[in-house]
Design an enzyme around this catalytic site. Sequence first.
Site, PDB file in Angstrom:
ATOM      1  N   SER A 265       0.789  -1.230   0.000  1.00  0.00           N
ATOM      2  CA  SER A 265       0.000   0.000   0.000  1.00  0.00           C
ATOM      3  C   SER A 265       0.820   1.278   0.000  1.00  0.00           C
ATOM      4  CB  SER A 265      -0.978   0.003   1.179  1.00  0.00           C
ATOM      5  OG  SER A 265      -2.148  -0.702   0.821  1.00  0.00           O
TER       6      SER A 265
ATOM      7  N   SER B  43      -6.124   3.294   4.410  1.00  0.00           N
ATOM      8  CA  SER B  43      -5.523   2.342   3.486  1.00  0.00           C
ATOM      9  C   SER B  43      -6.566   1.400   2.889  1.00  0.00           C
ATOM     10  CB  SER B  43      -4.421   1.541   4.187  1.00  0.00           C
ATOM     11  OG  SER B  43      -3.484   1.070   3.247  1.00  0.00           O
TER      12      SER B  43
ATOM     13  N   THR C  35       2.173   3.477   5.158  1.00  0.00           N
ATOM     14  CA  THR C  35       2.593   2.103   5.433  1.00  0.00           C
ATOM     15  C   THR C  35       2.180   1.183   4.291  1.00  0.00           C
ATOM     16  OG1 THR C  35       0.524   1.747   6.611  1.00  0.00           O
ATOM     17  CG2 THR C  35       2.465   2.289   7.947  1.00  0.00           C
TER      18      THR C  35
END
Length: 280
Positions: A81, A129, A221
Site C-alpha cells: 500500500s 488504506s 505504510t
Amino acid sequence: MKLFTKLFTLVLTSVATSFSCTNEEGSQSEMKLPERIESTSIKSLFDSTKVKGAVLIYRQGKNIVYSNDFDWAETGFLPASTFKIANSIQALENGIVEDDSTMFYWDGQPRYLKSWEEDLTFHQAFQRSCVPCYQQIARETGVERMRQTLEKIGYPGMVFDSSTIDNFWLEGDSRISQFQQIEFLKRLVNKDLPVSQKTVDIMSKIMLIDQNEDYDFYGKTGWAQPNDSTNIGWFVGYAVTPKDTLYMATNIQPTPAFNMNDFGKIRMLVTIKALEGLYK
C-alpha cells in the site's frame, strides 16, 4: 524532549488500522549521494526488535544517507500500500478523483476491515488504506493510462496487464527498492514531478500523520503477503523540521521469534526509533 518522542508516543497509542491494513497488498535509483553512513544505532535497533530488513534515512540538508543494510535497501520488493502514494497522484492527474473530498461509496458488502465498511472520502480512503477504494481507482484508470502516468512521474518497477490492474502492487512481479521510494518522494516534495500544484497540495494533506512545532511528519505504510510464509512490511515518508527535511524508507520482515500481533505497528516504530537515534 528528543525531537521525535511525541511521534513515537502517538504511534504507540494509535489504533494500527489508522495507518495500515493486514493482507495488503528494481534496482537502486539514481540518488546522487556523496556519503553513505552505516548506522550502528539502527543495527542495534534491529537486533532488539526481532525483525530483519533495513531502515534508509536521507538527510537532504547534509546530503547523507544512513542505513543498517544498504544491500537490503537496494533490493526490490512489492510496494504493497505504499503504492497508494503513486496511485493517488495518478488518480488526481487523470481526473479519477477531483480532490481529497471525493467520495467512495460502500456497496454494503463485507470488507476485510470494518473501517472500510462505510462511505469514505478520498482523504479517509488513503488514511485508512482502503484497498477496495484504490482497486476501484486502478480499474477506472485502466492499463494504458496507468502505464503512461507511472512512466511520466517516474514510478518504477510496476508490472501489470488487464488481468492484474487492480492488484499488481499486492502480488506478482512488481518491485521497488527503498532507494527508489525515497527518490520518488524527494521529487514529489521538491516539486520535481510533472504534476499540478493542486496534486502536490492534496498529497501533502492526505499523507500528513502528525504536525507540531518541531516537525511535520508524512508517510504511508504497506503490508504485502505474497505467499503463506512471507510478510513484507513498509513505511515510507518524510519529516520536515526547522533545520532539514528527512526522507525515510523502511522495509522489514518478521523473524520466527517476532509476535505478529505487533507487525502493524512495528514498521513505523522502527522508523521513528531510527530517527531518534540520529538525533541523540
